[in-house]
Design a protein around this motif. Sequence first.
Motif, PDB file in Angstrom:
ATOM      1  N   LEU A 107       0.826  -1.193   0.000  1.00  0.00           N
ATOM      2  CA  LEU A 107       0.000   0.000   0.000  1.00  0.00           C
ATOM      3  C   LEU A 107       0.868   1.253   0.000  1.00  0.00           C
ATOM      4  O   LEU A 107       0.542   2.253  -0.646  1.00  0.00           O
ATOM      5  CB  LEU A 107      -0.894  -0.028   1.241  1.00  0.00           C
ATOM      6  CG  LEU A 107      -2.067   0.931   1.267  1.00  0.00           C
ATOM      7  CD1 LEU A 107      -2.965   0.654   0.079  1.00  0.00           C
ATOM      8  CD2 LEU A 107      -2.837   0.761   2.555  1.00  0.00           C
ATOM      9  N   SER A 108       2.014   1.189   0.696  1.00  0.00           N
ATOM     10  CA  SER A 108       2.834   2.391   0.850  1.00  0.00           C
ATOM     11  C   SER A 108       3.389   2.854  -0.490  1.00  0.00           C
ATOM     12  O   SER A 108       3.670   4.030  -0.671  1.00  0.00           O
ATOM     13  CB  SER A 108       3.976   2.129   1.829  1.00  0.00           C
ATOM     14  OG  SER A 108       4.909   1.265   1.232  1.00  0.00           O
ATOM     15  N   LEU A 109       3.541   1.907  -1.435  1.00  0.00           N
ATOM     16  CA  LEU A 109       3.992   2.304  -2.773  1.00  0.00           C
ATOM     17  C   LEU A 109       3.041   3.327  -3.369  1.00  0.00           C
ATOM     18  O   LEU A 109       3.430   4.179  -4.157  1.00  0.00           O
ATOM     19  CB  LEU A 109       4.057   1.086  -3.699  1.00  0.00           C
ATOM     20  CG  LEU A 109       5.222   0.131  -3.493  1.00  0.00           C
ATOM     21  CD1 LEU A 109       5.160  -0.969  -4.521  1.00  0.00           C
ATOM     22  CD2 LEU A 109       6.533   0.879  -3.590  1.00  0.00           C
ATOM     23  N   ARG A 110       1.760   3.225  -2.995  1.00  0.00           N
ATOM     24  CA  ARG A 110       0.777   4.145  -3.545  1.00  0.00           C
ATOM     25  C   ARG A 110       0.607   5.388  -2.692  1.00  0.00           C
ATOM     26  O   ARG A 110       0.000   6.353  -3.122  1.00  0.00           O
ATOM     27  CB  ARG A 110      -0.589   3.449  -3.706  1.00  0.00           C
ATOM     28  CG  ARG A 110      -0.577   2.184  -4.529  1.00  0.00           C
ATOM     29  CD  ARG A 110      -0.131   2.428  -5.963  1.00  0.00           C
ATOM     30  NE  ARG A 110      -0.877   3.493  -6.594  1.00  0.00           N
ATOM     31  CZ  ARG A 110      -0.351   4.334  -7.475  1.00  0.00           C
ATOM     32  NH1 ARG A 110       0.892   4.245  -7.825  1.00  0.00           N
ATOM     33  NH2 ARG A 110      -1.106   5.283  -8.011  1.00  0.00           N
ATOM     34  N   PHE A 111       1.104   5.348  -1.444  1.00  0.00           N
ATOM     35  CA  PHE A 111       1.011   6.527  -0.577  1.00  0.00           C
ATOM     36  C   PHE A 111       1.966   7.606  -1.051  1.00  0.00           C
ATOM     37  O   PHE A 111       1.653   8.778  -1.049  1.00  0.00           O
ATOM     38  CB  PHE A 111       1.393   6.173   0.862  1.00  0.00           C
ATOM     39  CG  PHE A 111       0.274   5.572   1.654  1.00  0.00           C
ATOM     40  CD1 PHE A 111      -1.046   5.886   1.352  1.00  0.00           C
ATOM     41  CD2 PHE A 111       0.536   4.715   2.704  1.00  0.00           C
ATOM     42  CE1 PHE A 111      -2.078   5.340   2.079  1.00  0.00           C
ATOM     43  CE2 PHE A 111      -0.487   4.165   3.431  1.00  0.00           C
ATOM     44  CZ  PHE A 111      -1.796   4.476   3.120  1.00  0.00           C
ATOM     45  N   LEU A 112       3.190   7.163  -1.441  1.00  0.00           N
ATOM     46  CA  LEU A 112       4.230   8.116  -1.784  1.00  0.00           C
ATOM     47  C   LEU A 112       3.806   8.948  -2.984  1.00  0.00           C
ATOM     48  O   LEU A 112       3.132   8.448  -3.885  1.00  0.00           O
ATOM     49  CB  LEU A 112       5.514   7.359  -2.130  1.00  0.00           C
ATOM     50  CG  LEU A 112       6.184   6.631  -0.978  1.00  0.00           C
ATOM     51  CD1 LEU A 112       7.355   5.827  -1.501  1.00  0.00           C
ATOM     52  CD2 LEU A 112       6.646   7.635   0.060  1.00  0.00           C
ATOM     53  N   ALA A 136      12.268  -1.155 -19.242  1.00  0.00           N
ATOM     54  CA  ALA A 136      12.292  -0.373 -18.005  1.00  0.00           C
ATOM     55  C   ALA A 136      10.882   0.061 -17.629  1.00  0.00           C
ATOM     56  O   ALA A 136      10.460  -0.023 -16.472  1.00  0.00           O
ATOM     57  CB  ALA A 136      13.189   0.844 -18.176  1.00  0.00           C
ATOM     58  N   LEU A 137      10.145   0.527 -18.628  1.00  0.00           N
ATOM     59  CA  LEU A 137       8.784   0.987 -18.378  1.00  0.00           C
ATOM     60  C   LEU A 137       7.895  -0.172 -17.928  1.00  0.00           C
ATOM     61  O   LEU A 137       7.081  -0.035 -17.006  1.00  0.00           O
ATOM     62  CB  LEU A 137       8.235   1.610 -19.667  1.00  0.00           C
ATOM     63  CG  LEU A 137       7.096   2.611 -19.481  1.00  0.00           C
ATOM     64  CD1 LEU A 137       7.524   3.733 -18.560  1.00  0.00           C
ATOM     65  CD2 LEU A 137       6.651   3.148 -20.829  1.00  0.00           C
ATOM     66  N   ILE A 138       8.075  -1.330 -18.576  1.00  0.00           N
ATOM     67  CA  ILE A 138       7.249  -2.500 -18.232  1.00  0.00           C
ATOM     68  C   ILE A 138       7.504  -2.906 -16.780  1.00  0.00           C
ATOM     69  O   ILE A 138       6.571  -3.117 -16.007  1.00  0.00           O
ATOM     70  CB  ILE A 138       7.563  -3.679 -19.182  1.00  0.00           C
ATOM     71  CG1 ILE A 138       7.046  -3.366 -20.583  1.00  0.00           C
ATOM     72  CG2 ILE A 138       6.941  -4.966 -18.655  1.00  0.00           C
ATOM     73  CD1 ILE A 138       7.445  -4.384 -21.626  1.00  0.00           C
ATOM     74  N   ILE A 139       8.787  -2.978 -16.408  1.00  0.00           N
ATOM     75  CA  ILE A 139       9.101  -3.412 -15.042  1.00  0.00           C
ATOM     76  C   ILE A 139       8.574  -2.391 -14.034  1.00  0.00           C
ATOM     77  O   ILE A 139       7.985  -2.740 -13.007  1.00  0.00           O
ATOM     78  CB  ILE A 139      10.618  -3.627 -14.891  1.00  0.00           C
ATOM     79  CG1 ILE A 139      11.051  -4.803 -15.775  1.00  0.00           C
ATOM     80  CG2 ILE A 139      10.973  -3.904 -13.430  1.00  0.00           C
ATOM     81  CD1 ILE A 139      12.546  -5.016 -15.832  1.00  0.00           C
ATOM     82  N   LEU A 144       3.620  -1.085 -10.117  1.00  0.00           N
ATOM     83  CA  LEU A 144       2.314  -0.473  -9.840  1.00  0.00           C
ATOM     84  C   LEU A 144       1.199  -1.503  -9.922  1.00  0.00           C
ATOM     85  O   LEU A 144       0.362  -1.600  -9.025  1.00  0.00           O
ATOM     86  CB  LEU A 144       2.027   0.650 -10.839  1.00  0.00           C
ATOM     87  CG  LEU A 144       2.948   1.866 -10.807  1.00  0.00           C
ATOM     88  CD1 LEU A 144       2.452   2.915 -11.792  1.00  0.00           C
ATOM     89  CD2 LEU A 144       2.972   2.452  -9.406  1.00  0.00           C
ATOM     90  N   THR A 145       1.192  -2.278 -11.014  1.00  0.00           N
ATOM     91  CA  THR A 145       0.064  -3.213 -11.189  1.00  0.00           C
ATOM     92  C   THR A 145       0.086  -4.284 -10.108  1.00  0.00           C
ATOM     93  O   THR A 145      -0.960  -4.625  -9.558  1.00  0.00           O
ATOM     94  CB  THR A 145       0.109  -3.880 -12.574  1.00  0.00           C
ATOM     95  OG1 THR A 145       1.394  -4.453 -12.766  1.00  0.00           O
ATOM     96  CG2 THR A 145      -0.188  -2.892 -13.670  1.00  0.00           C
ATOM     97  N   ILE A 146       1.280  -4.787  -9.774  1.00  0.00           N
ATOM     98  CA  ILE A 146       1.334  -5.822  -8.733  1.00  0.00           C
ATOM     99  C   ILE A 146       0.786  -5.268  -7.425  1.00  0.00           C
ATOM    100  O   ILE A 146      -0.032  -5.900  -6.751  1.00  0.00           O
ATOM    101  CB  ILE A 146       2.781  -6.329  -8.538  1.00  0.00           C
ATOM    102  CG1 ILE A 146       3.236  -7.132  -9.749  1.00  0.00           C
ATOM    103  CG2 ILE A 146       2.872  -7.210  -7.291  1.00  0.00           C
ATOM    104  CD1 ILE A 146       4.700  -7.524  -9.709  1.00  0.00           C
ATOM    105  N   SER A 147       1.215  -4.043  -7.068  1.00  0.00           N
ATOM    106  CA  SER A 147       0.779  -3.514  -5.776  1.00  0.00           C
ATOM    107  C   SER A 147      -0.725  -3.250  -5.779  1.00  0.00           C
ATOM    108  O   SER A 147      -1.420  -3.587  -4.821  1.00  0.00           O
ATOM    109  CB  SER A 147       1.568  -2.260  -5.418  1.00  0.00           C
ATOM    110  OG  SER A 147       1.259  -1.219  -6.308  1.00  0.00           O
ATOM    111  N   VAL A 148      -1.236  -2.681  -6.863  1.00  0.00           N
ATOM    112  CA  VAL A 148      -2.676  -2.386  -6.897  1.00  0.00           C
ATOM    113  C   VAL A 148      -3.486  -3.684  -6.912  1.00  0.00           C
ATOM    114  O   VAL A 148      -4.479  -3.824  -6.186  1.00  0.00           O
ATOM    115  CB  VAL A 148      -3.012  -1.521  -8.131  1.00  0.00           C
ATOM    116  CG1 VAL A 148      -4.513  -1.485  -8.349  1.00  0.00           C
ATOM    117  CG2 VAL A 148      -2.473  -0.129  -7.945  1.00  0.00           C
TER     118      VAL A 148
END
Lengths: 270, 359
Positions: A107-112, A136-139, A144-148
């Motif tokens: 979740l914190s990945l999305r807080f920042l 680079a863009l895909i990774i 983002l997609t994994i965390s969401v």
Amino acid sequence: MRPGRLIGKAILALAGFLAVFPLLWTALNALKNNVDIITRAPRLVFTPTLANIGYIIGRDSVLTGLYHSVVACGSAVLIGVVLGLPAAYAVARYPNRWAGDIQFFVLSLRFLPPVAVAIPLMVIWLQVGLYDTLPALIITYSLLTISVIMWLAIPAFQSVPNEIEEAAFVDGYGAYSVFWRIALPVAARSLAGAVAFSFVLVWNEFLIALMLSSSNAKTLPIVASELSQQGMNVPWGILNASVVLLSLPPLLFLGVLSGFLNSVFRQKKT
Amino acid sequence: MSAIVCSHVDKAYGATTVIRDLNLSIEEHEFVVFLGPSGCGKSTLLRMLAGLEDISGGEVSIGGKVVNDLDPGDRGIAMVFQNYALYPHMTIFDNIAFGLRRQKVPAAEIRKRVDAVSRTLGLDPYLGRKPAELSGGQQQRVAIARAMIKTPKVFLFDEPLSNLDAKLRNHMRVEIARLHQSLKTTTVYVTHDQLEAMTLADRIVLLKEGVIEQIGPPAEIYLRPANMFVAGFIGTPNMNFVEVTVGRTGNGWTLTGAGTVLSIEGRGFHLRHGDRAVLGIRPPDLKTAGAAGILQGTADLIEFHGNDALVTFGSGGKEISALVPARECPALNAPVRYTFEEEAIHLFDATSGASLRKQ
Ligand SMILES: Nc1ncnc2c1ncn2[C@@H]1O[C@H](COP(=O)(O)OP(=O)(O)OP(=O)(O)O)[C@@H](O)[C@H]1O
Ligand SMILES: [Mg+2]
């Protein structure tokens, strides 16, 4: 009809209008000549033109942008599904003492603020030598997609009744079969929402894409934004057409996804 | 050979012990009911038999084989859950066939067996539907069909009827009894409903806080409860308990308490002069008496049950209930007198609660 219902429907209609009208107006403007757009009184009747759309589709930068977007977002969502869903299931069903921390970290990945994430990433990719490339863009987008997907899929898996999975264990199935045959299909509706949301999120992503690409990996949002920087004379029609182009893939994606779900879950009539 | 043997079984969640040194052996074809108050560990014990819960200590064997480390699917058991636990995304047919598919049974035979089982349980019209399109009773029957079709060595039921309304519950109870009569599969059945336990069980295992209080056929548990807990738990309305002092007389014993002195022969009990004991007497065993009543008081609560009425009266500062035929029901606040036979009484040690009855 009772007045309460009538008022309810009216409010609903108004909300629907507010949501749909700007989209409709954009679509209409994409078919207008610039003179029809910049009139004082909005014009509903006009001679439609395909010039804007033709211009957009005819430009190489737009097509490569579209290609980059589709590849980057498609791959990122795929990776998000392949890694995120099993991870979410593991956290939901086999919690260990780190389960809470994992959820919080994800979740914190999305807080920042995105910049705080984007700048270090830019430095990392520059050093690795992958700056301004699609991988680079895909990774990055996969993060983002994994965390969401994980964040949304954990509660979805938790809401699958435990007894159903236990019944499958008693029926002789192992943990992996239970995931595939029970947990995934039962939670599918909520999971599809999670996947769609993650797609829309990266498709509309602007800041990270801007910072990770200078010329070779520009995504559609970047290209579309560049169209508006062509001096004082804003080409409104072209802008509107690019917005339409930008909105089509998510709509298509949602349509395909919900169609797939409906075909899987159609109620059998006996 | 016993179908299920638990020896010295423990279960602990962290520091809390839920099941303590439990020993139990269940015979083949037997129908055993785990009965006990909420939270006593019935479900936990059943789930340990099923393999859904780790066994913290001791050994469980099914069909002569130690199953402690076997997966649920390898234990030869089938389980019916309280909330049915049907697979919501599959048709009824697929729900029933799911376990057989795992065993790689050929499709033609699956169809034959599903048809046979669904005919027995009256499910043929619903095979193409999804679980959400069935009533609660029908769903429960699907759950039973799903368990039956695997022809397991042991059936495990965890409160299978508690989500049904009273009428359907009675109906399904009869169906389960009939099923057991024809299949004779060893069955372990968890419930907190005494009526279910009494009517279905060959033997009842009465649990309290993870410890077995008594094991025995329903009649034995009802007529010869091993201690006060069992006596108080089994039987509605609840047994009356009266503290008494035991006294020795020439040819028998006296029990003094609740404002009365009762003379008994006392041959069936271990008694000692001066002991404190608890006299137990079930409300239906109290009979309306004339002038020679043993217990007397004024009726201060009357509950009408239909055929019977439950009369509660105070006697020597103690509330006592009597279940009498409705036509003998006294008026509220009227004086009442009741008597009972010596065979009907139970005596328990006042401190340990253990029955004083001679074995
Ligand atoms: N995962 C768990 N962690 C800690 N304690 C637990 C856990 N599961 C059950 N317990 C405890 O174990 C005890 C027995 O629970 P169990 O579910 O076996 O009761 P039960 O006899 O089936 O009760 P009920 O009739 O209400 O279903 C309870 O006191 C409960 O609080
Ligand atoms: Mg329980």
